[in-house]
Motif scaffolding. Structure first.
Motif, short mmCIF file in Angstrom:
data_model
loop_
_atom_site.label_atom_id
_atom_site.label_comp_id
_atom_site.label_asym_id
_atom_site.label_seq_id
_atom_site.Cartn_x
_atom_site.Cartn_y
_atom_site.Cartn_z
N TYR A 122 -0.92 3.42 -11.65
CA TYR A 122 -1.77 2.25 -11.55
C TYR A 122 -0.91 1.10 -11.06
O TYR A 122 0.12 0.80 -11.67
N LEU A 123 -1.31 0.49 -9.96
CA LEU A 123 -0.56 -0.62 -9.39
C LEU A 123 -1.43 -1.87 -9.41
O LEU A 123 -2.61 -1.81 -9.10
N THR A 124 -0.82 -2.99 -9.75
CA THR A 124 -1.55 -4.25 -9.80
C THR A 124 -1.35 -5.02 -8.51
O THR A 124 -0.23 -5.14 -8.01
N LYS A 125 -2.46 -5.52 -7.96
CA LYS A 125 -2.40 -6.34 -6.75
C LYS A 125 -1.79 -7.69 -7.10
O LYS A 125 -2.05 -8.21 -8.17
N VAL A 152 -5.22 0.89 -7.31
CA VAL A 152 -4.69 -0.43 -7.03
C VAL A 152 -5.78 -1.44 -7.37
O VAL A 152 -6.86 -1.39 -6.79
N ASP A 176 7.50 -1.45 -4.12
CA ASP A 176 6.60 -0.40 -4.63
C ASP A 176 6.15 0.51 -3.50
O ASP A 176 6.14 1.74 -3.63
N ILE A 185 0.54 -5.64 -4.37
CA ILE A 185 1.60 -4.64 -4.47
C ILE A 185 2.85 -5.20 -3.80
O ILE A 185 2.78 -5.79 -2.73
N PHE A 238 -4.51 4.82 -1.65
CA PHE A 238 -4.50 3.60 -2.46
C PHE A 238 -5.96 3.23 -2.71
O PHE A 238 -6.68 2.86 -1.77
N ASP A 256 -8.93 1.08 -4.66
CA ASP A 256 -9.38 -0.08 -5.42
C ASP A 256 -10.45 0.38 -6.41
O ASP A 256 -11.14 1.37 -6.18
N ASP A 314 -10.75 0.23 -0.01
CA ASP A 314 -10.82 -1.13 -0.56
C ASP A 314 -11.78 -1.94 0.31
O ASP A 314 -11.85 -1.73 1.52
N TYR A 322 -3.07 6.51 -5.91
CA TYR A 322 -2.69 5.34 -6.71
C TYR A 322 -3.90 4.42 -6.85
O TYR A 322 -4.51 4.04 -5.85
#
Length: 133
Positions: A118-121, A97, A127, A123, A64, A66, A12, A95
């Motif tokens: 898929y994780l939305t910021k 993110v 989670d 987090i 993780f 981005d 990221d 994942y």
């Protein structure tokens, strides 16, 4: 509480996000170490070098990733990582993110076999705990 996850990788370019996640992982003892890359190219080079030098122990268990980064974005990283993943003798949970809530991004990411979820910021702590404990 012992660490269940030895190593986590954050790919990221957002320094504030990186610092926040690193601090959460440290304070909650969710991982022994955190490896950070500012773009997909840096991360891909690390994985290729680890494979070439038989340094599989340095490869993290969890990534993780981005989507929006300079030089090599998350989508490009996924394409290139897919070409080398079979050479890695280790289970890696990846994942995506992102701050994007666009259903096209979410569906595209979830359709890629490499992607665990898929994780939305931002987090949420629970989670991280579900993934790393």
């Amino acid at each position: 509480m012992p660490h269940n996850t030895k190593s986590v990788c954050i790919i990221d370019d957002d320094n504030m996000y990186i610092n926040l996640v690193s601090k959460i992982l440290e304070l909650k003892k969710l991982s022994e170490s955190v490896i950070v890359f500012k773009n997909g190219k840096e991360a891909l080079d690390f994985f290729i070098t680890s494979i070439d030098e038989d340094e599989y122990k340095s490869i993290p268990q969890v990534i993780f990733l981005d989507l929006n980064m300079p030089i090599m974005d998350g989508w490009e990283f996924l394409q290139e990582f897919d070409k080398i993943k079979d050479k890695i003798d280790k289970q890696i949970d990846l994942y995506v993110v992102s701050s994007s809530i666009d259903s096209r991004d979410i569906d595209k990411a979830k359709s890629i076999d490499l992607v665990s979820d898929y994780l939305t910021k931002p987090i949420k702590l629970n989670d991280f705990e579900k993934i790393l404990v």
